[in-house]
Motif scaffolding. Structure first.
Motif, short mmCIF file in Angstrom:
data_model
loop_
_atom_site.label_atom_id
_atom_site.label_comp_id
_atom_site.label_asym_id
_atom_site.label_seq_id
_atom_site.Cartn_x
_atom_site.Cartn_y
_atom_site.Cartn_z
N UNK A 92 -2.59 -45.86 69.95
CA UNK A 92 -2.75 -45.94 71.41
C UNK A 92 -3.82 -46.97 71.77
N UNK A 93 -4.91 -46.97 71.03
CA UNK A 93 -5.98 -47.93 71.30
C UNK A 93 -5.53 -49.34 70.92
N UNK A 94 -4.75 -49.45 69.85
CA UNK A 94 -4.20 -50.76 69.48
C UNK A 94 -3.31 -51.31 70.59
N UNK A 95 -2.49 -50.46 71.19
CA UNK A 95 -1.63 -50.90 72.31
C UNK A 95 -2.46 -51.33 73.51
N UNK A 96 -3.54 -50.62 73.76
CA UNK A 96 -4.42 -50.98 74.88
C UNK A 96 -4.98 -52.38 74.71
N UNK A 97 -5.28 -52.75 73.47
CA UNK A 97 -5.87 -54.06 73.19
C UNK A 97 -4.83 -55.08 72.74
N UNK A 98 -3.55 -54.70 72.78
CA UNK A 98 -2.46 -55.60 72.38
C UNK A 98 -2.69 -56.16 70.98
N UNK A 99 -2.98 -55.25 70.05
CA UNK A 99 -3.27 -55.67 68.69
C UNK A 99 -2.68 -54.66 67.70
N UNK A 100 -3.07 -54.76 66.44
CA UNK A 100 -2.54 -53.90 65.39
C UNK A 100 -3.48 -52.74 65.08
N UNK A 101 -2.94 -51.73 64.43
CA UNK A 101 -3.76 -50.59 64.01
C UNK A 101 -4.87 -51.04 63.06
N UNK A 102 -4.55 -51.96 62.13
CA UNK A 102 -5.56 -52.42 61.19
C UNK A 102 -6.73 -53.10 61.89
N UNK A 103 -6.43 -53.88 62.92
CA UNK A 103 -7.50 -54.54 63.66
C UNK A 103 -8.41 -53.52 64.34
N UNK A 104 -7.84 -52.41 64.83
CA UNK A 104 -8.63 -51.35 65.45
C UNK A 104 -9.53 -50.68 64.41
N UNK A 105 -9.00 -50.44 63.22
CA UNK A 105 -9.79 -49.81 62.16
C UNK A 105 -11.02 -50.67 61.83
N UNK A 106 -10.81 -51.98 61.76
CA UNK A 106 -11.94 -52.87 61.46
C UNK A 106 -12.90 -52.95 62.64
N UNK A 107 -12.37 -52.99 63.85
CA UNK A 107 -13.22 -53.05 65.04
C UNK A 107 -14.10 -51.80 65.15
N UNK A 108 -13.57 -50.67 64.71
CA UNK A 108 -14.35 -49.43 64.74
C UNK A 108 -15.58 -49.56 63.84
N UNK A 109 -15.43 -50.16 62.68
CA UNK A 109 -16.58 -50.39 61.80
C UNK A 109 -17.53 -51.43 62.39
N UNK A 110 -16.97 -52.49 62.95
CA UNK A 110 -17.80 -53.56 63.51
C UNK A 110 -18.65 -53.08 64.69
N UNK A 111 -18.18 -52.03 65.36
CA UNK A 111 -18.91 -51.51 66.53
C UNK A 111 -20.22 -50.82 66.14
N UNK A 112 -20.36 -50.43 64.88
CA UNK A 112 -21.57 -49.73 64.46
C UNK A 112 -22.77 -50.68 64.44
N UNK A 113 -23.94 -50.25 64.91
CA UNK A 113 -25.10 -51.14 64.99
C UNK A 113 -25.68 -51.57 63.65
N UNK A 114 -25.19 -51.02 62.54
CA UNK A 114 -25.71 -51.43 61.23
C UNK A 114 -25.19 -52.80 60.81
N UNK A 115 -24.28 -53.40 61.60
CA UNK A 115 -23.77 -54.73 61.24
C UNK A 115 -22.90 -54.70 60.00
N UNK A 116 -22.04 -53.70 59.88
CA UNK A 116 -21.18 -53.52 58.71
C UNK A 116 -20.16 -54.67 58.63
N UNK A 117 -19.99 -55.22 57.43
CA UNK A 117 -18.95 -56.21 57.17
C UNK A 117 -17.77 -55.51 56.49
#
Length: 320
Positions: free
Chosen positions: A255-280
């Motif tokens: 559902x969130x991928x559809x909101x952003x017009x992207x793929x599920x994998x991109x959402x999974x990575x964006x979820x990690x990137x959102x953390x303030x620890x600067x996860x790669x």
């Protein structure tokens, strides 16, 4: 979109994504590389470069050395490729043999011999980063420091990091090193939530139902305080959220991928990137199309509410 960066400017990359090379090199057997193996690796590497990735992650055990060997073949065929990327590899895991079971080995002799093998397979004289792969219970920090010192003095390795270590282990190793550890690669994903649960379940009865989280105590905080770059292996959750029909959590991802017009994998990575620890996040797919699609992750700005919606859905239990 801006990303939190580690304190050490020498470890900054153009992209917050890393490409993990474990899928390259054909099967895990001892056979020779084929042209099909080389073609697949070439497509994957070019796909990663096309989305801005500059750091390529190896380990001496991946495909029993064939992942590094196929990468080395491509470096040999394209004289300009080396200048477009940075190389990272890992050592310290030994497969079982006639003399001993599978084990971990941070002895100076094994570390130095492993690096020589890595350089030979890659066909290079130097790698930017060496990671110690899995904690060795027999590790002696001073011995590791001596080995790293010799490797650095010889121009074979630029920086030292670790993988799968908690805060106490990093602190103990760092006590003997003359320069700071630059990275720690850990399993972190929407399917592996111990690193988040360690904080959210502290001092709550839920901690008893999530025992894996307790081992993380202080690890993210240590990394942020000391400028250790966190890298997330398994970041795509082994395909667990690919099909929205499989679980409520997968449905939320899509559902969130559809909101952003992207793929599920991109959402999974964006979820990690959102953390303030600067996860790669480390992208481990060998499929060029999927790799390119992961580039969307850097364009997604998840709201706090969307981030928590994914987290709570994946953990399958309301927060304390």
């Amino acid at each position: 979109m801006s990303f939190p960066l580690p304190l050490r400017t020498h470890f900054r990359d153009a992209s917050p994504l890393v490409y993990g090379c474990m899928a390259l090199g054909g099967d895990w057997g001892g056979g020779p590389l084929t042209e099909a193996d080389i073609a697949q690796a070439h497509a994957a590497i070019e796909a990663a470069l096309s989305i801005g990735v500059t750091l390529f992650d190896h380990a001496d055990i991946y495909r029993r050395g064939k992942a590094e060997a196929v990468f080395g073949e491509l470096l040999k065929r394209d004289a300009g490729l080396r200048a477009r990327l940075r190389l990272q590899s890992k050592c310290g895991i030994r497969f079982g043999d006639d003399t001993a079971p599978g084990r971990f080995d941070f002895s100076a002799d094994h570390i130095e011999r492993s690096v020589d093998g890595i350089l030979q397979r890659l066909g290079v004289e130097h790698i930017e980063i060496l990671l110690l792969h899995r904690p060795d219970p027999l590790m002696q920090p001073a011995e590791v420091a001596r080995a790293f010192g010799r490797l650095k003095a010889a121009g074979k390795v630029g920086h030292l990091g670790v993988s799968n270590m908690h805060a106490g282990q990093m602190r103990w190793l760092q006590s003997a090193l003359p320069e700071p550890l630059v990275a720690n690669q850990l399993e972190m994903s929407l399917a592996k939530l111990d690193f988040i649960d360690a904080g959210t379940t502290f001092n709550d009865p839920q901690a008893a139902t999530r025992p894996g989280a307790m081992a993380w105590a202080g690890t993210l905080e240590y990394a942020q305080q000391h400028g250790v770059q966190l890298q997330a292996w398994g970041s795509l959750s082994q395909g667990r959220f690919n099909d929205p029909a499989t679980s409520a959590a997968a449905q939320v991802v899509h559902e969130i991928a559809e909101t952003h017009a992207t793929t599920a994998n991109a959402v999974l990575l964006a979820w990690l990137l959102r953390h303030p620890a600067g996860i790669q996040p480390v992208i481990g797919s060998g499929n060029a199309e999927r790799i390119r699609a992961c580039g969307d992750a850097v364009k997604i700005q998840l709201s706090r509410e969307a981030w928590y919606r994914l987290y709570v859905a994946a953990r399958g239990q309301a927060l304390p």
